[in-house]
Design an enzyme around this catalytic site. Structure first.
Site, PDB file in Angstrom:
ATOM      1  N   GLU A 442       0.709  -1.269   0.170  1.00 18.70           N
ATOM      2  CA  GLU A 442      -0.027   0.028   0.010  1.00 18.70           C
ATOM      3  C   GLU A 442       0.820   1.183   0.169  1.00 18.70           C
ATOM      4  O   GLU A 442       0.301   2.207   0.142  1.00 18.70           O
ATOM      5  CB  GLU A 442      -1.108  -0.109   1.304  1.00 18.70           C
ATOM      6  CG  GLU A 442      -0.284   0.012   2.362  1.00 18.70           C
ATOM      7  CD  GLU A 442      -1.520  -0.371   3.688  1.00 18.70           C
ATOM      8  OE1 GLU A 442      -2.800  -0.038   3.480  1.00 18.70           O
ATOM      9  OE2 GLU A 442      -1.066  -0.666   4.698  1.00 18.70           O
ATOM     10  N   ASP A 466      -4.760   3.053   0.598  1.00 19.32           N
ATOM     11  CA  ASP A 466      -3.725   4.082   0.787  1.00 19.32           C
ATOM     12  C   ASP A 466      -2.752   4.084  -0.399  1.00 19.32           C
ATOM     13  O   ASP A 466      -2.162   4.981  -0.497  1.00 19.32           O
ATOM     14  CB  ASP A 466      -2.838   3.359   1.979  1.00 19.32           C
ATOM     15  CG  ASP A 466      -3.413   3.589   3.134  1.00 19.32           C
ATOM     16  OD1 ASP A 466      -3.688   5.032   3.629  1.00 19.32           O
ATOM     17  OD2 ASP A 466      -3.561   2.685   4.292  1.00 19.32           O
ATOM     18  N   CYS A 513      -7.488  -5.670  -1.379  1.00 17.06           N
ATOM     19  CA  CYS A 513      -8.722  -5.581  -0.219  1.00 17.06           C
ATOM     20  C   CYS A 513      -8.857  -3.986   0.025  1.00 17.06           C
ATOM     21  O   CYS A 513      -9.759  -3.745   1.114  1.00 17.06           O
ATOM     22  CB  CYS A 513      -8.094  -6.296   0.889  1.00 17.06           C
ATOM     23  SG  CYS A 513      -6.484  -5.321   1.785  1.00 17.06           S
TER      24      CYS A 513
END
Ligand code: PEP
Ligand code: MG
Length: 588
Positions: A442, A466, A513
């Site tokens: 991320e 992120d 995710c």
């Protein structure tokens, strides 16, 4: 004065769509942190009346605390509910009560101002103390002070335990802990002045299927007593006092949506695969046992992301190893033997424990967050790792590390995991000795070195919330630049493709995710970029599966090639939206 017979005119505001759906109803204004304190003079003859208002507010606040205490005892346990005993002590503190009465009589000002002045004086005193126990009392006092102000101003009761009918919740902003405390059955929708699409409170709204629009600048200032609000969580629109015509129009949208959801429901049992049978792995982002149950019911393979900080935020504390173990065990048991990926603590950024004196940071998302916080606090980290390891003895548990930006963080964490295992060995407590450890991808650094990280990882999970903010240098909760937060950006697509290529080449399981994993629009594109595993809010899973069955792998290839040939995020957005809508139109 409000004239009931004059029809209020409609006002439309544009914000950022944050959670799909249409909501309409009376407004509930949720005030947090900064309660505006009214100030005015009070004549001597009215002072006793002011004091009575204060005493009544004290009683109301006590009754609120009692209700919250009961709720917490029921949902979290007697131990957590004990936090609120300290609140009661503050409310019954004679010195504080007498100080406020004295202030009313001596200052000649309204009681709100006097309560504020007295509590600020106490808080200033607490703030300078070193003693942790006493500092925690300051947190109680701050909370009590806010609740008292809310009761005095009569604008809201804090929390939503006191809604009589379901309402649309409006706030300048919501912190994740505000959202955790909401009674979701009473919240029709959420609309905020500030916030971005992937702020953690919005993620929680989406998880519970509550429509939300954020970034509606100035909304709270434009509302008056008795207003109604309609929010459109698809387009990011809020309409104050919608006219009959508007309600009719949105009623039609709502009907279409309900029709789609009925069809989605009918196909709930079907497997996750494309029209030509390419299987997909769908997991759930879930933080509570009921969410896990819902996810398994929706056909998820297990939990792809359990954000453990939710426990810390819910209790506004650093729970002990045993408390964490019990909670993780509840999650593992709810998973019924299916895999559950437990992410280590991701505090920091927009997830702060209230009143814990976190150092003020100019750039909190780029600061003391997640793995950085944990590695700097090895005692806290070890407690958590031990708790996760103990839970791993009871199911299929994996450990996932957030915000990795260098391989050293992974290596150091794996050393700490070994240390935690030795401690458990000494205590003769069991755990899974082969527990898998994976990285969140991320940060741009993690993308750039994903081939190296792969050598130290058992799996990857791509945190696009992120990744988008760090890659595009756009703070995910700053609404001034929310228009620049573009998951469709070619830079994002290229990064995702690289991660998928490396992971697939090295045979490393990889799951997406972030929030885009639960957005059906993105599904063909993500598959085309090389992913077949997705972790999303359970609420979004049936729709994802429904949409997957409406396109083939040939079409995936077309959409992806087409998207990769575009230069602008807006073109890519349009392309996947058109594709989605054409397929859904055929189905409904
Ligand atoms: C992400 O960044 O995409 C993610 C899943 O983690 P979080 O939203 O909790 O930061
Ligand atoms: Mg993240």
């Amino acid at each position: 004065m409000i004239h009931d017979n004059i029809e209020k005119s409609e006002l439309m505001l544009f914000g950022i769509p944050a959670s799909p759906g249409i909501a309409h109803g009376p407004v509930f204004r949720f005030l947090h942190d900064e309660v505006r304190v009214a100030t005015y003079e009070v004549s001597e003859s009215d002072q006793e009346e002011e004091i009575n208002r204060f005493l009544e507010a004290l009683e109301m606040t006590k009754s609120e605390i009692r209700t919250i205490r009961e709720d917490v005892a029921k949902n979290l346990g007697e131990k957590e509910a004990g936090i609120f005993d300290a609140h009661m002590l503050v409310l019954e503190d004679r010195a504080l009560i007498e100080d406020v009465k004295k202030e009313v009589r001596e200052s000649g000002e309204n009681v709100e101002k006097c309560v504020h002045r007295v509590t600020e004086k106490y808080l200033a005193f607490f703030d300078q103390l070193e003693d942790k126990y006493l500092r925690e009392r300051a947190v109680d006092l701050r909370d009590i002070s806010r609740r008292l102000q809310r009761c005095l101003s009569g604008t809201t009761a804090s929390g939503t335990a006191f809604f009589d009918v379901p309402k649309v919740l409006v706030s300048e902003d919501l912190t994740p802990s505000d959202t955790a405390a909401l009674d979701r059955s009473k919240v029709l929708g959420i609309a905020t002045d500030l916030g971005g699409q992937t702020s953690h409170s919005v993620i929680m709204a989406r998880a519970s299927g509550v429509p939300a629009v954020v970034g509606l600048r100035g909304l709270t200032d434009k509302l008056s007593e008795g207003d109604e609000l309609l929010i459109d969580g698809f387009e990011g629109v809020a309409i104050i006092n919608p006219s009959e015509t508007t309600l009719f129009r949105y009623g039609k949208v709502d009907v279409q949506r309900k029709k789609l959801l009925n069809l989605v429901d009918e196909e709930g049992e079907l497997p996750a695969e494309t029209a030509d049978g390419k299987p997909l792995k769908i997991w759930a982002n879930a933080d509570t046992p009921p969410e896990v149950k819902k996810a398994l019911g929706a056909g998820c393979l297990g939990v792809g992301l359990y954000r453990t900080e939710s426990l810390f935020l819910k209790t506004n504390s650093l729970p002990s190893e045993d408390d964490q173990y019990e909670e993780y065990l509840r999650m593992v048991e709810a998973s019924e033997g299916k895999q559950i990926t437990i992410r280590t603590l991701d505090l920091g950024g927009d997830k702060l424990l209230e009143g814990w004196n976190h150092q003020k940071e100019a750039n909190p998302f780029m600061g003391f967050r997640a793995i950085r916080y944990c590695l700097s606090n090895p005692k806290i980290f070890l407690d958590q790792l031990q708790a996760i390891l103990r839970a791993s003895a009871h199911g299929d548990v994996r450990i996932m590390l957030p915000m990795i930006s260098g391989i050293g963080e992974v290596i150091r964490t794996k050393e700490l995991i070994e240390e935690a295992k030795s401690i458990l060995d000494l205590r003769k407590q069991s755990y899974d000795p082969n527990i898998k450890v994976g990285c969140m991808i991320e940060t741009p650094a993690a993308v750039a070195i994903c081939d190296l990280l792969a050598q130290e990882s058992d799996f990857f999970c791509v945190g696009t919330n992120d990744l988008v903010q760090y890659l595009l240098a756009v703070d995910r909760v700053n609404n001034e630049i929310a228009f620049l937060y573009e998951p469709h950006h070619p830079a994002v697509l290229r990064s995702l493709k690289k991660v998928a290529e490396v992971a697939n080449k090295q045979g490393l399981p990889v799951t997406v995710c972030g929030e885009i994993a639960g957005d059906p629009h993105f599904l063909p594109l993500l598959i085309g970029l090389g992913f077949d595993s997705f972790s999303a809010s359970a609420a979004m899973v049936p729709e994802l599966k429904f949409f997957a069955r409406r396109f083939s792998m040939d079409e995936v290839e077309d959409v992806t090639q087409n998207a990769e040939s575009k230069f602008r995020p807006s073109e890519i957005k349009e392309l996947i939206k058109d594709f989605y809508e054409s397929r859904i139109a055929q189905a409904v």
